[in-house]
Design a protein around this motif. Structure first.
Motif, PDB file in Angstrom:
ATOM      1  N   UNK A  39     -13.867   2.479  19.122  1.00  0.00           N
ATOM      2  CA  UNK A  39     -12.959   1.678  18.229  1.00  0.00           C
ATOM      3  C   UNK A  39     -13.591   1.125  16.962  1.00  0.00           C
ATOM      4  N   UNK A  40     -12.750   0.764  16.115  1.00  0.00           N
ATOM      5  CA  UNK A  40     -13.508   0.362  14.747  1.00  0.00           C
ATOM      6  C   UNK A  40     -12.533  -0.667  14.186  1.00  0.00           C
ATOM      7  N   UNK A  41     -13.024  -1.772  13.589  1.00  0.00           N
ATOM      8  CA  UNK A  41     -12.378  -2.875  12.724  1.00  0.00           C
ATOM      9  C   UNK A  41     -11.242  -2.261  11.908  1.00  0.00           C
ATOM     10  N   UNK A  42     -10.408  -2.959  11.732  1.00  0.00           N
ATOM     11  CA  UNK A  42      -9.123  -2.621  10.732  1.00  0.00           C
ATOM     12  C   UNK A  42      -9.813  -2.745   9.268  1.00  0.00           C
ATOM     13  N   UNK A  43      -9.555  -1.718   8.584  1.00  0.00           N
ATOM     14  CA  UNK A  43     -10.125  -1.722   7.339  1.00  0.00           C
ATOM     15  C   UNK A  43      -8.879  -2.252   6.254  1.00  0.00           C
ATOM     16  N   UNK A  44      -8.794  -3.563   6.057  1.00  0.00           N
ATOM     17  CA  UNK A  44      -7.693  -4.169   5.352  1.00  0.00           C
ATOM     18  C   UNK A  44      -7.590  -3.786   3.897  1.00  0.00           C
ATOM     19  N   UNK A  45      -8.619  -3.605   3.331  1.00  0.00           N
ATOM     20  CA  UNK A  45      -8.872  -2.867   2.096  1.00  0.00           C
ATOM     21  C   UNK A  45      -8.358  -1.767   1.643  1.00  0.00           C
ATOM     22  N   UNK A  46      -8.513  -0.847   2.743  1.00  0.00           N
ATOM     23  CA  UNK A  46      -8.154   0.389   2.737  1.00  0.00           C
ATOM     24  C   UNK A  46      -6.474   0.295   2.863  1.00  0.00           C
ATOM     25  N   UNK A  47      -5.971  -0.301   3.865  1.00  0.00           N
ATOM     26  CA  UNK A  47      -4.569  -0.442   4.110  1.00  0.00           C
ATOM     27  C   UNK A  47      -3.906  -0.784   2.696  1.00  0.00           C
ATOM     28  N   UNK A  48      -4.533  -1.920   2.110  1.00  0.00           N
ATOM     29  CA  UNK A  48      -3.858  -2.182   0.613  1.00  0.00           C
ATOM     30  C   UNK A  48      -3.678  -1.137  -0.188  1.00  0.00           C
ATOM     31  N   UNK A  49      -4.684  -0.482  -0.159  1.00  0.00           N
ATOM     32  CA  UNK A  49      -4.673   0.651  -1.172  1.00  0.00           C
ATOM     33  C   UNK A  49      -3.708   1.806  -0.631  1.00  0.00           C
ATOM     34  N   UNK A  50      -3.972   2.142   0.556  1.00  0.00           N
ATOM     35  CA  UNK A  50      -2.864   3.331   0.980  1.00  0.00           C
ATOM     36  C   UNK A  50      -1.443   3.010   1.127  1.00  0.00           C
ATOM     37  N   UNK A  51      -1.040   1.705   1.463  1.00  0.00           N
ATOM     38  CA  UNK A  51       0.187   1.449   1.434  1.00  0.00           C
ATOM     39  C   UNK A  51       0.851   0.366   0.601  1.00  0.00           C
ATOM     40  N   UNK A  52      -0.090  -0.027  -0.305  1.00  0.00           N
ATOM     41  CA  UNK A  52       0.235  -0.843  -1.105  1.00  0.00           C
ATOM     42  C   UNK A  52      -0.202  -0.666  -2.755  1.00  0.00           C
ATOM     43  N   UNK A  54      -2.965  -0.911  -3.582  1.00  0.00           N
ATOM     44  CA  UNK A  54      -3.978  -2.116  -3.947  1.00  0.00           C
ATOM     45  C   UNK A  54      -3.326  -3.464  -4.390  1.00  0.00           C
ATOM     46  N   UNK A  55      -1.990  -3.348  -4.405  1.00  0.00           N
ATOM     47  CA  UNK A  55      -1.234  -4.770  -4.876  1.00  0.00           C
ATOM     48  C   UNK A  55      -1.409  -5.858  -3.917  1.00  0.00           C
ATOM     49  N   UNK A  56      -1.714  -5.785  -2.551  1.00  0.00           N
ATOM     50  CA  UNK A  56      -1.615  -6.813  -1.713  1.00  0.00           C
ATOM     51  C   UNK A  56      -3.106  -7.132  -1.362  1.00  0.00           C
ATOM     52  N   UNK A  57      -3.343  -8.337  -1.499  1.00  0.00           N
ATOM     53  CA  UNK A  57      -4.713  -8.801  -1.139  1.00  0.00           C
ATOM     54  C   UNK A  57      -4.951  -8.585   0.454  1.00  0.00           C
ATOM     55  N   UNK A  58      -6.220  -8.560   0.793  1.00  0.00           N
ATOM     56  CA  UNK A  58      -6.837  -8.331   2.042  1.00  0.00           C
ATOM     57  C   UNK A  58      -6.419  -9.364   2.864  1.00  0.00           C
ATOM     58  N   UNK A  59      -6.749 -10.532   2.376  1.00  0.00           N
ATOM     59  CA  UNK A  59      -6.336 -12.040   3.148  1.00  0.00           C
ATOM     60  C   UNK A  59      -4.798 -12.022   3.282  1.00  0.00           C
ATOM     61  N   UNK A  60      -4.020 -11.475   2.676  1.00  0.00           N
ATOM     62  CA  UNK A  60      -2.617 -11.463   3.038  1.00  0.00           C
ATOM     63  C   UNK A  60      -2.167 -10.728   4.143  1.00  0.00           C
ATOM     64  N   UNK A  61      -2.868  -9.334   4.010  1.00  0.00           N
ATOM     65  CA  UNK A  61      -2.741  -8.269   4.964  1.00  0.00           C
ATOM     66  C   UNK A  61      -3.247  -8.992   6.518  1.00  0.00           C
ATOM     67  N   UNK A  62      -4.220  -9.541   6.462  1.00  0.00           N
ATOM     68  CA  UNK A  62      -5.101 -10.095   7.578  1.00  0.00           C
ATOM     69  C   UNK A  62      -4.161 -11.351   8.208  1.00  0.00           C
TER      70      UNK A  62
END
Length: 141
Positions: A39-52, A54-62
């Motif tokens: 398993x690995x931790x979710x990379x919220x920064x990568x998710x932000x760039x991939x799906x938004x 980069x317009x959504x802050x990591x803290x908002x996704x978390x």
């Protein structure tokens, strides 16, 4: 063997974390033949760039993911009916039990796995009533 000579054919498996199971007192059967998975931790920064873009802050996704997991856990722990479409499959829940069924396109040919098109595994089919799952998502408790 798979068609590429890469070893035995693989089948999809969904696993709920032990922390989730114990926090929300939910039953989720882990396949007995499943070896310990990496398993690995979710990379919220990568998710932000991939799906938004980069317009959504990591803290908002978390915060959003934690809130969604909390709402799902609360619905399951109250015994409510849960039916959530995740794109690759659906999470079903009833009476503090949970199951994840994959979409048919993710299940290898010849496999005996049920698919999300078979409907909620916790609801008994009534005679003459189709068991195909309804579109969309519902959670009730």
């Amino acid at each position: 063997k798979s068609g590429r000579g890469a070893g035995p054919a693989r089948r999809p498996v969904a696993v709920v974390s032990e922390h989730f199971v114990s926090t929300y007192d939910v039953k989720f059967r882990r396949p007995p033949e499943l070896p310990e998975a990496r398993t690995q931790e979710v990379n919220y920064t990568m998710l932000s760039y991939q799906y938004a873009g980069g317009r959504v802050a990591k803290e908002v996704l978390v915060a959003a993911v934690k809130r969604m997991v909390s709402h799902i856990g609360d619905a399951l722990s109250k015994g409510g009916d849960v039916d959530i479409d995740f794109g690759v499959g659906r999470l079903f829940g009833r009476e503090r039990q949970a199951a994840f069924l994959f979409e048919p396109s993710f299940i290898p040919p010849g496999s005996d796995l049920r698919s999300s098109h078979d409907g909620n595994p916790f609801v008994k089919a009534r005679k003459g009533v189709a068991t195909a799952s309804r579109p969309g998502t519902s959670m009730s408790s």
